[in-house]
Scaffold this motif. Structure first.
Motif, PDB file in Angstrom:
ATOM      1  N   ALA A 169      22.391 -99.175 -53.670  1.00 46.66           N
ATOM      2  CA  ALA A 169      22.864-100.311 -53.330  1.00 46.66           C
ATOM      3  C   ALA A 169      21.672-101.190 -52.308  1.00 46.66           C
ATOM      4  CB  ALA A 169      24.193-100.126 -52.571  1.00 46.66           C
ATOM      5  N   GLU A 170      21.257-100.417 -51.444  1.00 42.61           N
ATOM      6  CA  GLU A 170      20.319-100.854 -50.441  1.00 42.61           C
ATOM      7  C   GLU A 170      18.984-101.550 -51.375  1.00 42.61           C
ATOM      8  OE1 GLU A 170      20.503-101.730 -47.401  1.00 42.61           O
ATOM      9  OE2 GLU A 170      22.422-100.736 -46.943  1.00 42.61           O
ATOM     10  N   MET A 171      18.705-100.928 -52.099  1.00 45.15           N
ATOM     11  CA  MET A 171      17.666-101.241 -52.973  1.00 45.15           C
ATOM     12  C   MET A 171      17.926-102.630 -53.927  1.00 45.15           C
ATOM     13  SD  MET A 171      16.263 -97.519 -54.641  1.00 45.15           S
ATOM     14  CE  MET A 171      14.845 -98.231 -55.337  1.00 45.15           C
ATOM     15  N   LEU A 172      19.328-102.604 -54.470  1.00 45.47           N
ATOM     16  CA  LEU A 172      19.754-103.921 -54.845  1.00 45.47           C
ATOM     17  C   LEU A 172      19.643-105.132 -53.790  1.00 45.47           C
ATOM     18  CD1 LEU A 172      22.687-102.377 -57.012  1.00 45.47           C
ATOM     19  CD2 LEU A 172      20.474-103.352 -57.972  1.00 45.47           C
ATOM     20  N   LYS A 173      19.925-104.912 -52.612  1.00 39.29           N
ATOM     21  CA  LYS A 173      19.820-105.850 -51.686  1.00 39.29           C
ATOM     22  C   LYS A 173      18.578-106.109 -51.359  1.00 39.29           C
ATOM     23  CE  LYS A 173      19.525-104.750 -47.321  1.00 39.29           C
ATOM     24  NZ  LYS A 173      19.574-104.076 -46.153  1.00 39.29           N
ATOM     25  N   HIS A 174      17.426-105.316 -51.127  1.00 39.06           N
ATOM     26  CA  HIS A 174      16.305-105.640 -51.098  1.00 39.06           C
ATOM     27  C   HIS A 174      15.672-106.491 -52.145  1.00 39.06           C
ATOM     28  CE1 HIS A 174      15.757-101.923 -48.110  1.00 39.06           C
ATOM     29  NE2 HIS A 174      16.342-102.988 -47.469  1.00 39.06           N
ATOM     30  N   PHE A 229      22.393-108.853 -45.479  1.00 33.38           N
ATOM     31  CA  PHE A 229      23.125-109.316 -46.427  1.00 33.38           C
ATOM     32  C   PHE A 229      24.094-108.179 -47.092  1.00 33.38           C
ATOM     33  CE2 PHE A 229      23.216-110.090 -51.201  1.00 33.38           C
ATOM     34  CZ  PHE A 229      24.000-111.343 -51.035  1.00 33.38           C
ATOM     35  N   GLY A 230      25.121-108.326 -47.491  1.00 33.60           N
ATOM     36  CA  GLY A 230      26.335-107.559 -47.973  1.00 33.60           C
ATOM     37  C   GLY A 230      26.989-106.840 -47.112  1.00 33.60           C
ATOM     38  N   HIS A 231      26.522-106.668 -45.632  1.00 34.35           N
ATOM     39  CA  HIS A 231      26.812-105.569 -44.534  1.00 34.35           C
ATOM     40  C   HIS A 231      27.920-106.164 -43.801  1.00 34.35           C
ATOM     41  CE1 HIS A 231      23.317-103.754 -46.092  1.00 34.35           C
ATOM     42  NE2 HIS A 231      23.654-102.505 -44.953  1.00 34.35           N
ATOM     43  N   THR A 232      28.123-107.593 -43.653  1.00 33.65           N
ATOM     44  CA  THR A 232      28.917-108.303 -43.080  1.00 33.65           C
ATOM     45  C   THR A 232      30.436-107.940 -43.394  1.00 33.65           C
ATOM     46  OG1 THR A 232      27.675-110.128 -42.375  1.00 33.65           O
ATOM     47  CG2 THR A 232      29.778-110.470 -42.130  1.00 33.65           C
ATOM     48  N   VAL A 233      30.671-108.011 -44.806  1.00 32.43           N
ATOM     49  CA  VAL A 233      31.868-107.564 -45.301  1.00 32.43           C
ATOM     50  C   VAL A 233      32.063-106.049 -45.509  1.00 32.43           C
ATOM     51  CG1 VAL A 233      33.315-107.854 -47.569  1.00 32.43           C
ATOM     52  CG2 VAL A 233      32.054-109.638 -46.652  1.00 32.43           C
ATOM     53  N   GLY A 234      30.722-105.583 -46.002  1.00 34.40           N
ATOM     54  CA  GLY A 234      30.659-104.007 -46.159  1.00 34.40           C
ATOM     55  C   GLY A 234      30.908-103.330 -45.032  1.00 34.40           C
ATOM     56  N   HIS A 235      30.699-103.576 -43.758  1.00 31.77           N
ATOM     57  CA  HIS A 235      30.794-102.574 -42.813  1.00 31.77           C
ATOM     58  C   HIS A 235      32.367-102.912 -42.354  1.00 31.77           C
ATOM     59  CE1 HIS A 235      26.419-102.375 -40.750  1.00 31.77           C
ATOM     60  NE2 HIS A 235      26.913-101.310 -41.426  1.00 31.77           N
ATOM     61  N   ALA A 255      27.826-102.544 -51.843  1.00 31.05           N
ATOM     62  CA  ALA A 255      27.996-103.184 -53.121  1.00 31.05           C
ATOM     63  C   ALA A 255      29.103-104.193 -53.138  1.00 31.05           C
ATOM     64  CB  ALA A 255      28.096-102.274 -54.102  1.00 31.05           C
ATOM     65  N   TYR A 256      30.214-103.876 -52.691  1.00 31.67           N
ATOM     66  CA  TYR A 256      31.489-104.897 -52.810  1.00 31.67           C
ATOM     67  C   TYR A 256      30.968-106.094 -51.618  1.00 31.67           C
ATOM     68  CZ  TYR A 256      33.791-100.445 -54.250  1.00 31.67           C
ATOM     69  OH  TYR A 256      34.008 -99.312 -54.876  1.00 31.67           O
ATOM     70  N   GLY A 257      30.576-105.731 -50.692  1.00 29.61           N
ATOM     71  CA  GLY A 257      30.184-106.734 -49.618  1.00 29.61           C
ATOM     72  C   GLY A 257      29.308-107.842 -50.251  1.00 29.61           C
ATOM     73  N   MET A 258      28.330-107.313 -51.067  1.00 30.60           N
ATOM     74  CA  MET A 258      27.224-108.327 -51.417  1.00 30.60           C
ATOM     75  C   MET A 258      28.010-109.180 -52.580  1.00 30.60           C
ATOM     76  SD  MET A 258      23.652-106.073 -52.110  1.00 30.60           S
ATOM     77  CE  MET A 258      24.129-104.863 -53.109  1.00 30.60           C
ATOM     78  N   LEU A 259      28.975-108.585 -53.554  1.00 32.91           N
ATOM     79  CA  LEU A 259      29.507-109.253 -54.315  1.00 32.91           C
ATOM     80  C   LEU A 259      30.432-110.642 -53.486  1.00 32.91           C
ATOM     81  CD1 LEU A 259      31.308-106.800 -56.777  1.00 32.91           C
ATOM     82  CD2 LEU A 259      28.956-108.219 -57.065  1.00 32.91           C
ATOM     83  N   VAL A 260      31.024-110.214 -52.417  1.00 35.46           N
ATOM     84  CA  VAL A 260      31.749-111.127 -51.550  1.00 35.46           C
ATOM     85  C   VAL A 260      30.917-112.133 -51.336  1.00 35.46           C
ATOM     86  CG1 VAL A 260      33.065-111.645 -49.467  1.00 35.46           C
ATOM     87  CG2 VAL A 260      33.627-109.648 -51.034  1.00 35.46           C
ATOM     88  N   GLU A 261      29.676-111.681 -50.679  1.00 34.30           N
ATOM     89  CA  GLU A 261      28.770-112.821 -49.891  1.00 34.30           C
ATOM     90  C   GLU A 261      27.894-113.619 -50.975  1.00 34.30           C
ATOM     91  OE1 GLU A 261      26.736-110.813 -46.516  1.00 34.30           O
ATOM     92  OE2 GLU A 261      28.701-109.482 -46.408  1.00 34.30           O
ATOM     93  N   LEU A 262      27.658-112.993 -52.222  1.00 34.76           N
ATOM     94  CA  LEU A 262      27.131-113.578 -53.477  1.00 34.76           C
ATOM     95  C   LEU A 262      28.150-114.754 -53.634  1.00 34.76           C
ATOM     96  CD1 LEU A 262      25.323-111.235 -55.701  1.00 34.76           C
ATOM     97  CD2 LEU A 262      24.352-112.710 -54.420  1.00 34.76           C
ATOM     98  N   GLN A 285      29.426-102.339 -63.263  1.00 35.25           N
ATOM     99  CA  GLN A 285      29.210-101.190 -64.218  1.00 35.25           C
ATOM    100  C   GLN A 285      28.879-100.075 -63.675  1.00 35.25           C
ATOM    101  OE1 GLN A 285      26.680-103.178 -66.839  1.00 35.25           O
ATOM    102  NE2 GLN A 285      28.261-103.768 -68.249  1.00 35.25           N
ATOM    103  N   ILE A 286      28.118-100.102 -62.275  1.00 39.14           N
ATOM    104  CA  ILE A 286      27.471 -99.041 -61.817  1.00 39.14           C
ATOM    105  C   ILE A 286      28.359 -98.342 -60.850  1.00 39.14           C
ATOM    106  CG2 ILE A 286      25.609 -98.384 -60.295  1.00 39.14           C
ATOM    107  CD1 ILE A 286      23.868-100.481 -61.562  1.00 39.14           C
ATOM    108  N   TYR A 287      29.116 -99.141 -60.124  1.00 37.32           N
ATOM    109  CA  TYR A 287      29.823 -98.637 -59.066  1.00 37.32           C
ATOM    110  C   TYR A 287      31.333 -98.596 -59.184  1.00 37.32           C
ATOM    111  CZ  TYR A 287      25.702 -99.043 -56.084  1.00 37.32           C
ATOM    112  OH  TYR A 287      24.480 -98.861 -55.767  1.00 37.32           O
TER     113      TYR A 287
END
Length: 346
Positions: A169-174, A229-235, A255-262, A285-287
């Motif tokens: 998930a962090e690799m996706l973020k990067h 990115f993704g961590h505000t919601v993710g945390h 991963a869920y946090g990135m979807l919200v922030e996207l 599909q992955i998570y």
């Protein structure tokens, strides 16, 4: 990145890094998992058995009690200002070990040997240390750069598929922050299909993205906020899971946090909605499916505690497109609630 070493010989690299330290001043920190599965791969005769510190696994052990336990052993064993703490484990170990080292006698050296994909691409790099406090993720911590970070992909053999996904998930973020070919490459693969020989190159590319941002803003006063990115919601999701005793991996929450922030990015930054749908489909599909733990209102209240908030509201990093991010975007309660509801409904 001279202090970050990518290797297939962790024992040899660590022996060299510890050449100038006497055994009495070398301490090692692991959790119960890395003590069992990872320390045998290091197996350094120079480290005294009495100087090994083992804490429990899991976020509940990323606590003040664990820090006090580490400090007590360091103090009881007579650790000097020129001592070194070698942190071998995942992000919990590198975070809490780095924090303990940064405060003991106003700071001793530490070396991080990250053993999970998550810690290799994220937690062990950048100098952030910390512990959970009062039900909040990483509420207490410091900025303290490790002496060295030694990354060996051999440790990935000790991980479950879910642990690999957590780091991915962090690799996706990067990849989203970097854009370009790196974005295309990372979003075209599924972790379980990656051959072992490819991991080290992919990890190095991901670390380069984070390191470039950290180097430009080591104290997180500007663009380093993009790494949240993704961590505000993710945390917020992760904090609820910890409180409720629900097993949820950090990468799942991110991963869920990135979807919200996207989604917020499509609403406020003009991020392409078609690309958002493709990214959302790929992540889903992955998570595992997102299972709401609490009402959206409770997650929103947790987000109000986020360390990036410097004024009323919740501060987000959002994307205009892959590779083009914008920091310090305050979103209203209504905007956040709508994005959370979209996550829950899909």
């Amino acid at each position: 990145m001279e202090n970050i070493i990518f290797t297939r010989n962790v024992k040899g690299v660590l022996e060299q890094a510890l050449e100038n330290f006497i055994p009495e001043n070398i301490f090692i920190l692991a959790d119960t998992g890395s003590n069992k599965y990872c320390l045998p791969l290091v197996n350094l005769e120079k480290i005294k058995v009495e100087n090994k510190i083992v804490i429990g696994e899991g976020e509940t052990h990323k606590s003040p009690e664990s820090v006090l336990y580490i400090w007590k052993i360091l103090s009881d064993r007579g650790a000097k200002r020129n001592a070194v703490l070698v942190n071998i484990g995942g992000g919990l170990v590198t975070d809490i070990g780095g924090f303990a080292a940064s405060c003991f006698k106003r700071g001793i050296k530490c070396i991080n040997i990250p053993t999970t994909l998550l810690s290799q691409v994220d937690a062990s790099v950048g100098g952030k240390t910390g512990m959970n406090f009062n039900g909040l993720k990483n509420e207490i911590g410091t900025f303290s750069m490790p002496e060295k970070v030694i990354i060996d992909v051999s440790f990935l053999k000790t991980l479950s598929p879910r642990q690999i996904l957590s780091g991915f998930a962090e690799m996706l973020k990067h990849a989203l922050l970097a854009g370009g070919e790196h974005f295309e490459a990372v979003f075209s693969i599924v972790p379980e299909q990656i051959e072992e020989s490819r991991w080290i190159g992919m990890i190095e590319e991901s670390v380069k993205v984070k390191y470039a941002v950290v180097e430009a803003d080591p104290q997180e006063t500007g663009i380093r906020k993009a790494l949240n990115f993704g961590h505000t919601v993710g945390h917020a999701i992760e904090s609820v899971a910890i409180e409720q005793g629900v097993e949820l991996y950090h990468g799942d929450a991110v991963a869920y946090g990135m979807l919200v922030e996207l989604y917020l990015s499509t609403e406020k930054m003009g991020f392409d909605s078609g690309l958002y749908e493709k990214i959302s489909q790929h992540i889903r599909q992955i998570y595992p499916p997102y299972m709401p733990l609490v009402p959206e209102e409770d997650l929103y209240k947790l987000m109000l505690h986020d360390k990036k908030n410097e004024q009323k509201g919740v501060n987000f990093t959002l994307l205009r497109q892959p590779g083009e991010f914008s920091i310090d975007n305050y979103c209203s309660r209504e905007e956040i609630m709508k994005a959370l509801q979209v996550l829950s409904s899909q």
